[in-house]
Design an enzyme around this catalytic site. Structure first.
Site: not given
Ligand SMILES: *Cc1c(COP(=O)(O)O)cnc(C)c1O
Length: 356
Positions: A36, A131
């Protein structure tokens, strides 16, 4: 060459992915590589997969569709709760979604049934970061309804910590997730394939000495891309920290006083930072700004100090000797600056090291 641009060393991204995949495999944990922060870059996804990730994770349907249009056929998990208005697109392009709401689950069921598909769902559990997540006491009732809906398969449970409130993944909350998985299996007489413990912030726990329990998956973005632990932003041993470099062109380079003169008010972005008097110094304007990246998340190359930034300019102190205009100055981005640069239409993307 395009300016500004972000230069991506795909070989270093691949090596970071491989290092984490191998270390976690010993613990019985697979990796979902999260794209992402890279606007769903097909090149980055390819590097993740060459490094051995089991699946891809994305938060935006547009990015998933970009990956599919580029021919990517690896399993993709929608890691943000799908929008009900996008349920049809999510089911068409993703194998699995992380979900928390019954209305979303029902929309995915209807979309999957319409398309003659079975869509996997991972029920996200709230373990304190506040969250996304179903409160543990509400999990079994929601799972029971989901189980009764056509076109769905409950593939697992998961949680996400350290994003909203900085709650640290540890032996206690991970053991709680394991227990929750066991209890849900017993209550519904089902088998959960996946227990997804979290994101890059889980690595300290996952690579520690404690028992992984039922946790058999992590969703990793930042740690693979930048080689750092997001809980501390310290380097992860053996990983590359320099897979991404942002370079931009110098448009002014002049010797000027270091302290402004005239009465001062607010700047375009708030109260100005007071400037130390460093005498007369070489001041450099770089054609890079908030429309391109998050300037506060940049570390400038040696020989420069970052003085400030606005929409289109970064101001540097170059000491005694400024670079010539038309030359490049380069920066290393943190996660916020990486996200900004990868998603800005002004920043060219230069992929290198793909054939290593
Ligand atoms: C962004 C996200 C991740 C990845 O997070 P990082 O800190 O970049 O490894 C994993 N799970 C969810 C639900 C996320 O929103």
């Amino acid at each position: 060459m395009n300016s500004p641009r972000i230069e991506v060393r795909l070989d270093l991204v691949e090596e970071n992915a491989r290092a984490l995949v191998q270390r976690l495999a010993i613990r019985g944990i697979t990796v979902t590589g999260v794209t992402k922060a890279t606007l769903g870059s097909p090149e980055i996804a390819g590097a993740f997969l060459r490094g051995g990730v089991a699946a891809l994770g994305e938060s935006r349907i547009e990015n998933v569709e970009r990956l599919r249009n580029a021919g990517q056929s690896a399993p993709i998990t929608m890691i943000r709760s799908p929008l009900i208005s996008q349920a049809n697109r999510v089911v068409a392009s993703c194998e699995t979604s992380l979900v928390t709401e019954l209305d979303t689950i029902a929309a995915l069921s209807a979309a999957a049934t319409n398309q003659g598909l079975v869509h996997g769902i991972t029920l996200m559990v709230e373990l304190g970061d506040l969250r996304e997540g179903i409160l543990p006491t509400d999990l079994a009732p929601i799972a029971k309804v989901a189980l009764s809906l056509p076109g769905l398969k409950i593939v697992g449970v998961g949680t996400n910590l350290a994003c909203q409130s900085g709650v640290i993944p540890n032996a206690d909350n991970m053991a709680e997730l394991s227990t929750i998985a066991d209890e849900l299996e017993r209550a519904l007489d089902i088998r959960l394939d996946t227990v997804s413990g979290g994101n890059s912030a889980n690595l300290g726990w996952a690579l520690g000495i404690g028992e992984p329990g039922r946790i058999n998956n992590l969703r990793l973005g930042e740690s693979i891309l930048l080689g750092r632990d997001p809980l501390t932003r310290e380097p992860i041993a053996g990983l590359h920290l320099d897979a991404f470099t942002i370079c931009a062109e110098v448009i002014e380079s002049k010797v000027k006083p270091s302290v402004p003169w005239g009465a001062t008010g607010q700047t375009a972005f708030g109260v100005p930072v007071s400037q130390l008097d460093r005498g007369i110094t070489a001041r450099v304007l770089v054609a890079l700004g908030r429309q391109d990246t998050d300037p506060a998340g940049l570390t400038v190359e040696a020989g420069f100090a970052l003085l400030g930034a606005s929409s289109d300019h970064i101001v540097l102190d170059a000491g005694t000797d400024g670079p010539s205009i038309g030359s490049d100055v380069c920066f290393h981005p943190n996660y916020s600056a990486l996200l900004g640069a990868m998603t800005s239409p002004f920043v060219g993307k230069l992929f290198q090291g793909a054939d290593s």
